[in-house]
Design an enzyme around this catalytic site. Structure first.
Site, PDB file in Angstrom:
ATOM      1  N   LYS A 137      89.548 -11.310  -0.992  1.00 48.11           N
ATOM      2  CA  LYS A 137      89.809 -11.067   0.428  1.00 48.11           C
ATOM      3  C   LYS A 137      91.052 -11.822   0.892  1.00 48.11           C
ATOM      4  CE  LYS A 137      84.937 -10.375   1.682  1.00 48.11           C
ATOM      5  NZ  LYS A 137      83.807 -10.924   2.467  1.00 48.11           N
ATOM      6  N   ALA A 194      86.590 -15.741   3.043  1.00 48.56           N
ATOM      7  CA  ALA A 194      85.260 -16.324   2.870  1.00 48.56           C
ATOM      8  C   ALA A 194      84.277 -15.250   2.428  1.00 48.56           C
ATOM      9  CB  ALA A 194      84.792 -16.975   4.172  1.00 48.56           C
ATOM     10  N   ASP A 195      83.302 -15.678   1.669  1.00 49.83           N
ATOM     11  CA  ASP A 195      82.232 -14.767   1.282  1.00 49.83           C
ATOM     12  C   ASP A 195      80.969 -15.585   1.028  1.00 49.83           C
ATOM     13  OD1 ASP A 195      80.675 -12.724  -0.653  1.00 49.83           O
ATOM     14  OD2 ASP A 195      82.182 -11.660   0.507  1.00 49.83           O
ATOM     15  N   GLN A 196      79.839 -14.919   1.159  1.00 45.74           N
ATOM     16  CA  GLN A 196      78.563 -15.589   0.956  1.00 45.74           C
ATOM     17  C   GLN A 196      77.671 -14.726   0.075  1.00 45.74           C
ATOM     18  OE1 GLN A 196      75.439 -15.911   4.130  1.00 45.74           O
ATOM     19  NE2 GLN A 196      75.969 -18.083   4.061  1.00 45.74           N
ATOM     20  N   ALA A 243      81.518 -19.410  -0.044  1.00 42.31           N
ATOM     21  CA  ALA A 243      82.807 -19.725  -0.668  1.00 42.31           C
ATOM     22  C   ALA A 243      83.934 -19.560   0.324  1.00 42.31           C
ATOM     23  CB  ALA A 243      83.039 -18.814  -1.870  1.00 42.31           C
TER      24      ALA A 243
END
Length: 203
Positions: free
Chosen positions: A64, A80-82, A117
């Protein structure tokens, strides 16, 4: 109007349209602009089979950030990612109420991890993952159905696991170990520490 501690030449560019992440940054008095990344998350995930869940979260966040940074040279871009991880199984957003009920039934009475993250790309480069561990109360079918009815179809489809801790989902939990912003998908304290180390915050 209070001054922001941000000292960067341009607002932080968030590679996301997530209102929650933007609100977290704005609550810390950071100027934020957003840009949607050109990333097919499910295709990336399929191509990354075998990655441990924290590494998958980092891989998606990096994709991203780099997607947006390529379109905005010179900017500081935050991706960001989860990933929700139940004993190594990664969950995705439920497609409907039935799917949400099924996810909650699997999570009931068990502890799962939320790996959040963050990747900084462009003018500043850095990356990290923070993990929160959440334990749901034992929930029977009636309790799950009552929660889904209370939360509403739109809310349960909006988040992996079918819950949002900042809403009616708080009733589902027995304990939460980890920072609240990590649960919400953007670990603020380690992010602010890295921005400070990069000379981008006044204090």
């Amino acid at each position: 109007m209070p001054r922001s501690p941000w000292t960067g030449p341009d607002p932080l560019l968030l590679a996301s349209t997530s209102p929650t992440r933007r609100l977290l940054l704005e609550s810390a008095a950071l100027p934020v602009e957003t840009a949607a990344p050109d990333v097919d998350e499910r295709a990336l995930e399929a191509a990354s089979a075998g990655l441990f869940p924290p590494d998958l979260a980092l891989h998606l966040a990096r994709a991203k950030a780099e997607s947006v940074a390529a379109r905005h040279p010179g900017r500081i871009v935050l991706g960001a990612d989860q990933v929700l991880d139940l004993d190594g199984t990664v969950f995705h957003k439920p497609a409907d109420g039935a799917s949400a009920r099924a996810q909650l039934a699997r999570l009931s009475g068990r502890t799962h991890a939320l790996h959040s993250a963050v990747v900084l790309a462009g003018a500043v480069e850095d990356a990290f993952v923070e993990t929160a561990r959440l334990t749901l109360r034992p929930l029977d079918e009636r309790a799950i159905a009552a929660y889904v009815d209370c939360a509403g179809a739109e809310r349960v489809r909006a988040s992996v696991g079918g819950y949002q801790l900042e809403g009616p989902g708080i009733h589902l939990f027995e304990s939460v170990a980890g920072d609240h912003s990590t649960v919400l998908g953007l670990p603020l304290l380690p992010l602010l520490a890295r921005l400070r180390a990069a000379g981008l915050l006044a204090f």
